[in-house]
Design an enzyme around this catalytic site. Structure first.
Site: not given
Ligand code: NAP
Ligand code: G3P
Length: 475
Positions: A154, A250, A284
């Protein structure tokens, strides 16, 4: 838009792999480009070279590091329109939000450079502890080694940079594993860094599906630190397979907006609408539930419905507020949560409507704690409202979540808000504004299943560096 076969940067060279992954647009499934699907042998070779690159980077004076990164900020600013256009195609981010992500990253780079230049050390006097000590300690922060940065779909520019830039100014070399959907944008950012003059081997990209190469990268002996942003599911897996490596995670969130009877309800409605439906809820830090005092519930909901009715639904090129989600599976998860809530007597204030992965905003009223949507994280424009009878209930429901990212409190009584904030098990509490990560110099952290460690420019530099202490005798 130009369709490109992307390559990885390895030791200063752009390198392709035999196998590739096609990247299609979530807007219309059109072909945008391809990325290498690296093999384990290719990863081994890349990470060996990153280790060598890191040793070279260590010898580069901090002032020169700063000049290169400031050059990167300038190049990114020059390329902001083309990169924003790519974001619009690759992750369906609206025009304004895409531009904002790139320009926000320009500011992040410049601020990180300034913080990095001022990360000075300290002198500690032994005779402050032992009366006859004749020793002093010269304490400074130094690099950890090779940082593996893994970013989510995202924010493929900003959440990639928020890891790479602090890691580099702290003296580390960086290996980036970008999200597969978002990799084209992230690799354009990597190209900005390469073009800024950062030496070969200091920045390396490795592409491939996380499910296929993730574990191998996490466990790789050449990786000294893991900085991950993504889902809790993947974050927990990383925690389990990473051994004793230092981690910064995160993860997911279920941020509540707590609306008290004395709140400015019109302000709260505006903030909740922006917080819940910005980037179609794919943040997130999105507001993912409203904990509403029953005394003012009907009045607040009236204002919220008026705000949501103003949201436009369409394509990024129309600069719509709600744009297509990253995948149809995101819509399917939202629909599952919606159906579960409706089966348990929730009230839908808007119908569930989608056209493939374009989903209209949904508000669910009378949500109760037995419904999955009260606790699960949808990454979609669906907002549950729980009507509660007391602030004690609101605090309990907030703290009963497995997540602990952020919370927002709306009330006119600042002192009462501070008192409530101190009781919330979350990383950050916003008072009378929506939950959000920015400004990027603020600490950003999640507790419980929302993560471990702290990001936010200075905190990221500290997280991705270590203390070095040199003790000498004074006489
Ligand atoms: P995701 O599916 O967990 O993927 C995140 C990253 O991890 C991608 O680069 C993904 O690669 C990689 N990945 C996947 N499986 C892995 C493994 N087994 N080992 C190491 N890396 C792996 O998350 P997303 O769909 O991109 O983002 C949505 C989620 O992230 C939501 O739950 C959101 O809440 C969370 N998020 C949190 C934050 C924060 O700052 N707290 C910010 C943004 C998003 P691939 O794309 O190749 O699968
Ligand atoms: O999910 C991405 C997180 O870092 C949110 O950033 O700036 O939209 O609150 P922001």
């Amino acid at each position: 838009m130009e369709r490109k076969v992307y390559k990885n940067i390895i030791n200063g060279e752009w390198v392709s792999s035999e196998n590739t992954i096609e990247i299609l647009s979530p807007l219309d499934n059109s072909y945008l480009g391809s990325i290498p699907a690296m093999t384990k042998l290719e990863i081994d070779q890349a990470l060996d070279l990153a280790k060598i690159g890191g040793k070279k980077w260590k010898e580069v004076p901090l002032k020169e590091k700063a000049e290169m990164l400031n050059n990167a900020a300038k190049i990114l600013e020059q390329r902001s329109e083309e990169i924003a256009m790519l974001l619009m195609h690759e992750i369906a981010k609206g025009f304004n939000a895409a531009q904002d992500e790139v320009l926000r990253t320009v500011s992040l780079i410049r601020y990180t450079v300034e913080e990095g230049l001022r990360m000075q050390g300290e002198i500690i006097n032994g005779n402050a502890y032992e009366k006859n000590s004749n020793k002093i300690a010269m304490v400074q922060r130094v690099e950890i080694g090779t940082v593996l940065a893994i970013s989510p779909f995202n924010y493929p520019i900003n959440l990639t940079a928020s890891k790479i830039i602090p890691a580099l100014i702290a003296g580390n070399s960086v290996v980036l594993k970008p999200p597969t959907q978002g990799a084209l944008s992230a690799l354009e950012f990597v190209k900005v860094l390469v073009d800024s003059g950062i030496p070969a081997g200091v920045i390396t990209s490795v592409t491939g599906r996380g499910s296929e190469v993730g574990d191998y990268l996490i466990q790789h002996p050449q990786i000294d630190f893991i900085n991950f942003t993504g889902s809790t599911e993947v974050g927990e897996r990383i925690g389990n397979v990473s051994g004793v490596k230092p981690l910064l995670l995160e993860l997911g969130g279920k941020d509540p907006a707590i609306i008290l009877p004395d709140a400015d309800l019109k302000l709260a409605a505006k903030e909740v609408s922006k917080g819940a439906f910005g980037f179609s809820g794919q943040r997130c830090t999105a507001i993912k539930r409203v904990l509403l005092h029953e005394e003012i519930a009907d009045e607040f909901i009236g204002y919220l419905q008026a705000e949501v009715a103003l949201l436009t639904v369409g394509t990024p090129f129309e600069n719509a507020d709600i744009t297509p989600l990253i995948s149809v599976s995101s819509v399917e998860k939202a629909k599952r949560l919606f159906d579960d809530a409706m089966s348990k007597k929730a009230k839908a204030l808007t119908e569930f409507k989608n056209e493939d992965n374009l989903m209209w905003p949904v508000i669910l009223d009378f949500v109760t704690e037995d419904m999955d949507i009260a606790w699960e994280e949808p990454f979609a424009p669906i907002l549950p409202i729980l009507r509660l009878s007391s602030i004690e209930e609101m605090i309990r429901v907030t703290n009963d979540s497995e997540y602990g990212l952020q919370a927002a409190i709306f009330t006119k009584n600042q002192e009462h808000a501070m008192e409530i904030a101190s009781k919330l098990d979350v990383g950050t509490v916003h008072i009378n504004t929506r939950t959000q990560r920015g400004p990027d110099n603020f600490p950003f952290l999640g507790i419980k299943k929302s993560g471990t460690g702290v990001q936010g420019i200075r905190y990221s530099i500290e997280s991705m560096s270590r203390i070095q202490s040199i003790v000498i005798k004074t006489k």
